[in-house]
Design an enzyme around this catalytic site. Structure first.
Site, PDB file in Angstrom:
ATOM      1  N   LYS A  84       5.630 -11.038   7.438  1.00  0.00           N
ATOM      2  CA  LYS A  84       6.549 -10.055   8.031  1.00  0.00           C
ATOM      3  C   LYS A  84       7.247 -10.627   9.270  1.00  0.00           C
ATOM      4  CE  LYS A  84       4.599  -5.733   6.297  1.00  0.00           C
ATOM      5  NZ  LYS A  84       3.855  -4.499   6.551  1.00  0.00           N
TER       6      LYS A  84
ATOM      7  N   SER B 133       7.089   4.208   3.687  1.00  0.00           N
ATOM      8  CA  SER B 133       6.524   3.063   4.415  1.00  0.00           C
ATOM      9  C   SER B 133       5.550   3.620   5.430  1.00  0.00           C
ATOM     10  CB  SER B 133       7.622   2.264   5.129  1.00  0.00           C
ATOM     11  OG  SER B 133       7.012   1.344   6.020  1.00  0.00           O
TER      12      SER B 133
ATOM     13  N   GLY C 244       0.804  -1.224   0.000  1.00  0.00           N
ATOM     14  CA  GLY C 244       0.000   0.000   0.000  1.00  0.00           C
ATOM     15  C   GLY C 244       0.832   1.267   0.000  1.00  0.00           C
ATOM     16  N   SER C 245       2.091   1.171   0.412  1.00  0.00           N
ATOM     17  CA  SER C 245       2.996   2.323   0.328  1.00  0.00           C
ATOM     18  C   SER C 245       3.684   2.350  -1.033  1.00  0.00           C
ATOM     19  CB  SER C 245       4.054   2.253   1.434  1.00  0.00           C
ATOM     20  OG  SER C 245       3.443   2.275   2.699  1.00  0.00           O
TER      21      SER C 245
ATOM     22  N   SER D 241       3.894   2.212   7.901  1.00  0.00           N
ATOM     23  CA  SER D 241       4.186   1.809   9.283  1.00  0.00           C
ATOM     24  C   SER D 241       5.584   2.256   9.702  1.00  0.00           C
ATOM     25  CB  SER D 241       4.102   0.288   9.419  1.00  0.00           C
ATOM     26  OG  SER D 241       5.105  -0.305   8.593  1.00  0.00           O
TER      27      SER D 241
ATOM     28  N   GLU E 136      -6.627  -7.599  -0.453  1.00  0.00           N
ATOM     29  CA  GLU E 136      -6.486  -7.294   0.975  1.00  0.00           C
ATOM     30  C   GLU E 136      -7.820  -7.060   1.684  1.00  0.00           C
ATOM     31  OE1 GLU E 136      -3.067  -4.731   2.041  1.00  0.00           O
ATOM     32  OE2 GLU E 136      -2.550  -4.842  -0.069  1.00  0.00           O
TER      33      GLU E 136
ATOM     34  N   ARG F 239      -3.096   0.952   3.175  1.00  0.00           N
ATOM     35  CA  ARG F 239      -3.877   1.147   1.946  1.00  0.00           C
ATOM     36  C   ARG F 239      -4.950   2.215   2.093  1.00  0.00           C
ATOM     37  NH1 ARG F 239      -4.924  -3.415   4.422  1.00  0.00           N
ATOM     38  NH2 ARG F 239      -7.025  -4.206   4.842  1.00  0.00           N
TER      39      ARG F 239
ATOM     40  N   HIS G 248      -0.705  -8.814 -26.819  1.00  0.00           N
ATOM     41  CA  HIS G 248       0.511  -9.455 -27.337  1.00  0.00           C
ATOM     42  C   HIS G 248       0.865 -10.727 -26.574  1.00  0.00           C
ATOM     43  CE1 HIS G 248       1.327  -6.139 -30.128  1.00  0.00           C
ATOM     44  NE2 HIS G 248       0.706  -5.434 -29.195  1.00  0.00           N
TER      45      HIS G 248
HETATM   46  C1  F6R Z   1      -1.807  -2.278   2.857  1.00  0.00           C
HETATM   47  C2  F6R Z   1      -0.969  -3.200   3.587  1.00  0.00           C
HETATM   48  C3  F6R Z   1       0.288  -3.693   2.972  1.00  0.00           C
HETATM   49  C4  F6R Z   1       1.440  -2.794   3.425  1.00  0.00           C
HETATM   50  C5  F6R Z   1       2.788  -3.426   3.123  1.00  0.00           C
HETATM   51  C6  F6R Z   1       3.945  -2.528   3.496  1.00  0.00           C
HETATM   52  O1  F6R Z   1      -2.805  -1.786   3.693  1.00  0.00           O
HETATM   53  O2  F6R Z   1      -1.237  -3.476   4.719  1.00  0.00           O
HETATM   54  O3  F6R Z   1       0.231  -3.795   1.576  1.00  0.00           O
HETATM   55  O4  F6R Z   1       1.329  -1.532   2.815  1.00  0.00           O
HETATM   56  O5  F6R Z   1       2.882  -4.616   3.838  1.00  0.00           O
HETATM   57  O6  F6R Z   1       3.801  -1.978   4.758  1.00  0.00           O
HETATM   58  P1  F6R Z   1       4.025  -0.420   4.955  1.00  0.00           P
HETATM   59  O7  F6R Z   1       3.059   0.241   4.034  1.00  0.00           O
HETATM   60  O8  F6R Z   1       3.708  -0.145   6.384  1.00  0.00           O
HETATM   61  O9  F6R Z   1       5.443  -0.181   4.609  1.00  0.00           O
END
Ligand code: F6R
Length: 332
Positions: A323, A86, A44-45, A88, A213, A138, A229
């Site tokens: 993660k 990012s 989402g970032s 978070s 998501e 997101r 293509h």
């Molecule tokens: C979207 C989501 C994920 C995070 C991705 C990266 O809502 O939860 O796609 O965006 O895991 O985390 P961040 O954005 O915090 O770097």
């Protein structure tokens, strides 16, 4: 619990708020206009980089590259700018890119709401651009997008005008949610194939990601003319064709005749092969407004699908599990 729909409905406020935040920042003297720009981020970032890359390709002469990985390309040097995004602030891949960009002596700007990146940027004396807090990444797209566009402007690269931002605020208020319900109904139980032209490519990816998501279902993206293509042949003899539904993203008011003809061709082709094609019209005059409007529709549709399936749109357990797994392999 955060109500996703409510957050999406207030996206226009996010744009207004982020503009206020940006205007309130005491910008330090930034370096020279970069030779090239790298935008690093995941999920989402990371998608913010795709939006900015598409928008900027029509307005500025400096090339923009997007990295969704833990390594930056070897060309990055002190002539370049790396924007690290990012939400978070804790995504390991992005933190690794931050470190590599510093090592390459690139100019670096960090966009985050919190976490380790905020800590590191402060410690390393790197410009830190705040975004709206307390949401999932997101749901914070407008805030992060405006922040990133503003950074480019500060480096002498204006990508969007104030009028276009104001138009975007306007279109974000103009959603008719009732029209989205029938689209959601048609998607449930199917694998959506989201197809559009290159200008809307970030929107198609965003739509897929929202269905992944929020609605917890797979989806696929195809971009025209590249679609014609390769993927086009896959529909000559596919398995389980009844499982798929085509979502075609197209401007409400088409301005590009060639794109229009290509979309018409794809629609006819899919229908000939027996697929149902749902046209999704994207409102807005400027590309910025169209991309934000389309993203909002995608968000709302995906949340409606989740609600109808009795699924929570907010949680993303598999991402958290990944993660937690991967963190031990990253030394930061
Ligand atoms: C979207 C989501 C994920 C995070 C991705 C990266 O809502 O939860 O796609 O965006 O895991 O985390 P961040 O954005 O915090 O770097």
């Amino acid at each position: 619990m955060i109500a996703m729909k409510e957050i999406y409905r207030k996206w226009y406020e996010q744009v207004i708020k982020e503009l206020e935040v940006m205007n309130g920042i005491r910008w330090r003297k930034l370096g020279k206009t970069p030779r090239a720009i790298l935008i690093s981020g995941m999920g989402g970032s990371g998608i913010v980089g795709d939006y900015v890359q598409t928008l900027a390709s029509k307005r500025v002469e400096v090339p923009i590259f997007v990295v969704k990985d833990y390594k930056i390309p070897m060309w990055v040097s002190s002539d370049d700018l790396t924007i690290v995004i990012s939400y978070s602030g804790n995504t390991r891949e992005t933190i690794r890119c931050y470190r590599e960009a510093l090592k390459a002596r690139a100019q670096v700007v960090v966009i985050t709401s919190n976490g380790l990146l905020k800590e590191y940027a402060k410690k390393d004396n790197i410009p830190l651009i705040p975004v709206i807090q307390g949401l999932v990444p997101r749901a914070s797209l407008p805030s992060m997008l405006i922040a990133c566009l503003y950074v480019l402007e500060k480096f002498g690269l204006p990508v969007v005008s104030r009028d276009e931002i104001h138009e975007s605020i306007h279109v974000l208020k103009e959603i008719h949610e009732n029209e989205l319900l029938s689209i959601a109904d048609k998607i449930i139980g199917k694998i959506p194939v989201i197809i559009t032209v290159t200008d809307y490519s970030p929107l198609a990816w965003r739509f897929k990601n929202e269905l992944n998501e929020n609605s917890k279902m797979p989806a696929k993206v195809e971009i025209i003319p590249e679609w014609a293509h390769n993927d086009i042949v896959g529909w000559e003899a596919p398995y389980n064709i009844e499982k798929y539904i085509v979502l075609m993203l197209k401007p409400r008011i088409p301005t590009d005749e060639l794109s229009l003809q290509m979309l018409n061709y794809a629609k006819k082709y899919f229908e000939k092969q027996g697929l149902n094609v749902i046209g999704i019209e994207i409102a807005g005059k400027s590309l910025l407004a169209q991309l934000l409007y389309g993203s909002l529709i995608a968000g709302l549709i995906s949340v409606i699908v989740a609600e109808k399936r009795g699924i929570s749109p907010i949680t993303t357990e598999s991402i958290n599990e990944y993660k937690n797994y991967i963190v031990k392999y990253f030394t930061i």
